[in-house]
Structures are given as C-alpha cells and as structure tokens.
Design a protein around this motif. Structure first.
Motif, PDB file in Angstrom:
ATOM      1  N   PRO A 143     -12.746  -0.172  -9.179  1.00  0.00           N
ATOM      2  CA  PRO A 143     -11.269   0.389  -8.822  1.00  0.00           C
ATOM      3  C   PRO A 143     -10.678   1.173 -10.122  1.00  0.00           C
TER       4      PRO A 143
ATOM      5  N   SER B 160      -7.391  -0.086  -6.119  1.00  0.00           N
ATOM      6  CA  SER B 160      -7.663   0.953  -5.358  1.00  0.00           C
ATOM      7  C   SER B 160      -9.238   0.678  -4.963  1.00  0.00           C
ATOM      8  N   ALA B 161      -9.530   1.604  -3.828  1.00  0.00           N
ATOM      9  CA  ALA B 161     -10.741   1.570  -3.013  1.00  0.00           C
ATOM     10  C   ALA B 161     -11.885   2.045  -3.724  1.00  0.00           C
TER      11      ALA B 161
ATOM     12  N   GLY C 119      -8.209  -1.125  -1.840  1.00  0.00           N
ATOM     13  CA  GLY C 119      -9.531  -1.622  -1.499  1.00  0.00           C
ATOM     14  C   GLY C 119      -9.175  -3.208  -1.419  1.00  0.00           C
ATOM     15  N   HIS C 120      -9.383  -4.016  -2.464  1.00  0.00           N
ATOM     16  CA  HIS C 120      -9.172  -5.502  -2.626  1.00  0.00           C
ATOM     17  C   HIS C 120      -7.563  -5.541  -2.882  1.00  0.00           C
TER      18      HIS C 120
ATOM     19  N   CYS D 134      -2.866  -5.159  -5.854  1.00  0.00           N
ATOM     20  CA  CYS D 134      -3.903  -4.727  -5.120  1.00  0.00           C
ATOM     21  C   CYS D 134      -4.643  -3.636  -6.018  1.00  0.00           C
TER      22      CYS D 134
ATOM     23  N   GLN E  68       0.829  -1.281  -0.236  1.00  0.00           N
ATOM     24  CA  GLN E  68      -0.061   0.025   0.069  1.00  0.00           C
ATOM     25  C   GLN E  68       0.919   1.350  -0.074  1.00  0.00           C
TER      26      GLN E  68
ATOM     27  N   GLU F 280     -15.131   2.036  -6.389  1.00  0.00           N
ATOM     28  CA  GLU F 280     -15.983   0.951  -7.110  1.00  0.00           C
ATOM     29  C   GLU F 280     -16.505   1.537  -8.357  1.00  0.00           C
TER      30      GLU F 280
END
Length: 164
Positions: A131, A126-127, A103-104, A124, A95, A129
């Motif tokens: 992403p 991003s947070a 996010g995921h 990873c 991160q 929705e």
C-alpha cells in the motif's frame, strides 16, 4: 492427571475457529438500563437516610452513597447513545473521506468526550501492493459524520521495498 497432561485451551465460546457469522457490536443505548437502576437505588438509599436517620446504622455515608449513585446513574443515562452507524457503514464513509481506493481496513469502536459518544476509528490502506497510502478516519457512530481524517504516505511500503 499429571502436569504433562494439562494443556491450555480456550473455552468453546471464546474459540474463534468455531465462530460462525458476523459479529454484532452491542449498542451503547444499553447503558441506560443500569443508569435507571442506579437512580432507583439512589432514591431508596436517600429515602432510608431521610426517613430512618435516627437509626444506629444510618449516617451521612448513606446520603453520600445516594449522591454518588445518582451521579453515576445520570452519567450512564446521558452516555447511552443509540448507534445508527455500524462498522460496515463506517468503512464506506472512511473510503469516501480518504480519497483513495481502500484495500485493507479495520474499524474499532472508541468513545469520545465527557458523555462517551461512540465513534468508529477506521484505519485503512490503499489497494496497491504494498500500500502506498494509509489513512485514519474517525466516524461518528450516532450520525455518521466524519469527525477527523488523516491521510499520509505509507512509510512502511518504502521499508518493505528497500528490504526486499
């Protein structure tokens, strides 16, 4: 029992529904014990070759086997790195490397180089929705260094918004 009565099912120890608790990845330093055993067998086989080389069943193959076992043993010992970074610490380090709120994410243990140094491969998103960004980070599992990282726009998000 007829063929209609037979069903495919996982054994209890492989059934994820019965799993409780966090999974602990095994430490690579466990490779050292087999390496020591290989070296021990190599020494025994070499001793038989040199001490009983006049026996009918002892030939040059014994020496070749001793050399191969010694090489495998040395490789096992030299690749037995002690992991000090677990997958949670790798996710935190990833991160920081990607520079966006994650996010995921998922971590996978892989090995790099001739001596099989353990590395966490962290994917990873991003947070948002859906992403907007995604990143791939390689974190050294021995000392926690960021080896490589790649951040890019998530093209899948564009496809989802166009389709929906």
């Amino acid at each position: 029992m007829t063929t209609d009565d037979q069903i495919d099912e996982l054994p209890d120890d492989l059934n994820p529904a019965g799993f409780v608790g966090a999974y602990l990845f095994p430490d690579n330093s466990r490779r050292r014990w087999p390496g020591v055993m290989y070296l021990g067998f190599a020494a025994i086989i070499a001793a038989v070759y040199f001490l009983a080389n006049d026996a009918a069943v002892v030939n040059a193959g014994w020496l070749v086997a001793a050399v191969v076992l010694a090489a495998v043993g040395l490789f096992s010992i030299s690749s037995g790195w002690r992991m000090t970074v677990d997958e949670k610490e790798a996710l935190v380090a990833a991160q920081g490397a990607v520079g966006f709120a994650v996010g995921h994410a998922s971590a996978q243990q892989v090995w790099r180089g001739l001596r099989s140094r353990p590395t966490w491969r962290v994917l990873c998103y991003s947070a948002e929705e859906p992403p907007a960004q995604r990143g791939l980070v390689l974190v050294d599992a021995v000392d926690g260094r960021i080896l490589e990282h790649l951040v890019e726009i998530n093209d899948e998000a564009d496809l989802e918004s166009a389709a929906g």
